[in-house]
Design an enzyme around this catalytic site. Sequence first.
Site, PDB file in Angstrom:
ATOM      1  N   ASP A   1     -16.497  27.860  25.609  1.00 52.84           N
ATOM      2  CA  ASP A   1     -16.978  29.125  26.168  1.00 52.84           C
ATOM      3  C   ASP A   1     -15.828  29.819  26.891  1.00 52.84           C
ATOM      4  OD1 ASP A   1     -16.907  27.358  28.328  1.00 52.84           O
ATOM      5  OD2 ASP A   1     -18.771  28.085  29.216  1.00 52.84           O
TER       6      ASP A   1
ATOM      7  N   HIS B   1      -8.750  17.782  23.015  1.00 56.10           N
ATOM      8  CA  HIS B   1      -8.672  19.131  23.590  1.00 56.10           C
ATOM      9  C   HIS B   1      -7.317  19.319  24.281  1.00 56.10           C
ATOM     10  CE1 HIS B   1      -9.758  22.604  26.116  1.00 56.10           C
ATOM     11  NE2 HIS B   1     -10.723  22.814  25.236  1.00 56.10           N
TER      12      HIS B   1
ATOM     13  N   TYR C   1     -13.177  31.599  29.564  1.00 57.63           N
ATOM     14  CA  TYR C   1     -12.697  31.253  30.904  1.00 57.63           C
ATOM     15  C   TYR C   1     -13.656  31.865  31.923  1.00 57.63           C
ATOM     16  CZ  TYR C   1      -8.166  30.080  28.717  1.00 57.63           C
ATOM     17  OH  TYR C   1      -7.169  29.537  27.955  1.00 57.63           O
TER      18      TYR C   1
ATOM     19  N   PHE D   1      -9.193  30.726  24.184  1.00 57.89           N
ATOM     20  CA  PHE D   1      -7.953  30.244  24.804  1.00 57.89           C
ATOM     21  C   PHE D   1      -7.029  31.373  25.275  1.00 57.89           C
ATOM     22  CE2 PHE D   1      -9.214  26.695  22.002  1.00 57.89           C
ATOM     23  CZ  PHE D   1      -9.279  25.683  22.940  1.00 57.89           C
TER      24      PHE D   1
END
Length: 223
Positions: free
Chosen positions: A67, A189, A69, A80
């Site tokens: 989701d 991740h 920031y 990102f």
Amino acid sequence: MEVKIEESWKEVLHNEFNKEYFTKLVKFIKHEYKTKKGKIFPPPKLIFNAFDSLPFEDIKVVIIGQDPYHGKNQANGLAFSVDSEIKIPPSLQNIFKEIEKSLKIKTIPNGDLKRWAVQGVFLINTILTVEEGKPSSHKAIGWEIFTDEVIKIISKNLKNIVFMLWGNFARSKKNLIDPSKHLILETSHPSPYSANNGFLGSNHFSTALHYLKKHNKNKINFQ
């Protein structure tokens, strides 16, 4: 339902926009923006930024985030990514670090990944909105139904796409992708908590470029 989104996406997603869950989702999101002014990210006009930045048929690489920031002014609708004047978040720092090692290039110290999107990188979060300071606050309201369908439509209608699945959440989407038509790359991740568990040293970017070249697709500049 009329949704403001890039035309090629409107064409492939029009059935989705008319489903009951999406109508309920839009109603909920509109209420959130109205009642929690300045606390819901990204700004409404950037919710579909990943789609508006890249026509459907031009996709070469799909990078799946979770989701947006949840810090003020960070989310810009691309997974990102942050705007150029915003400090680069730790996960994106690690992404740049892996690119430099894998491709032996120097990345630009700029967190706005629109420069990748316009070259064919679809930077999609599975949840497209979030409340300030509350990660996953818009989980299970309908976004995952929508973005799962987006991933399935890409897999079904396009071919030779590179899917980068980083972390358990993104990797859970693997079953939506046809491995006989596409390249699926999986690892941990890029978060500082897990980047050393496989992401750093994964060589996903060099593997992706090799695959694109093999299938006669234009090279992407990941700087």
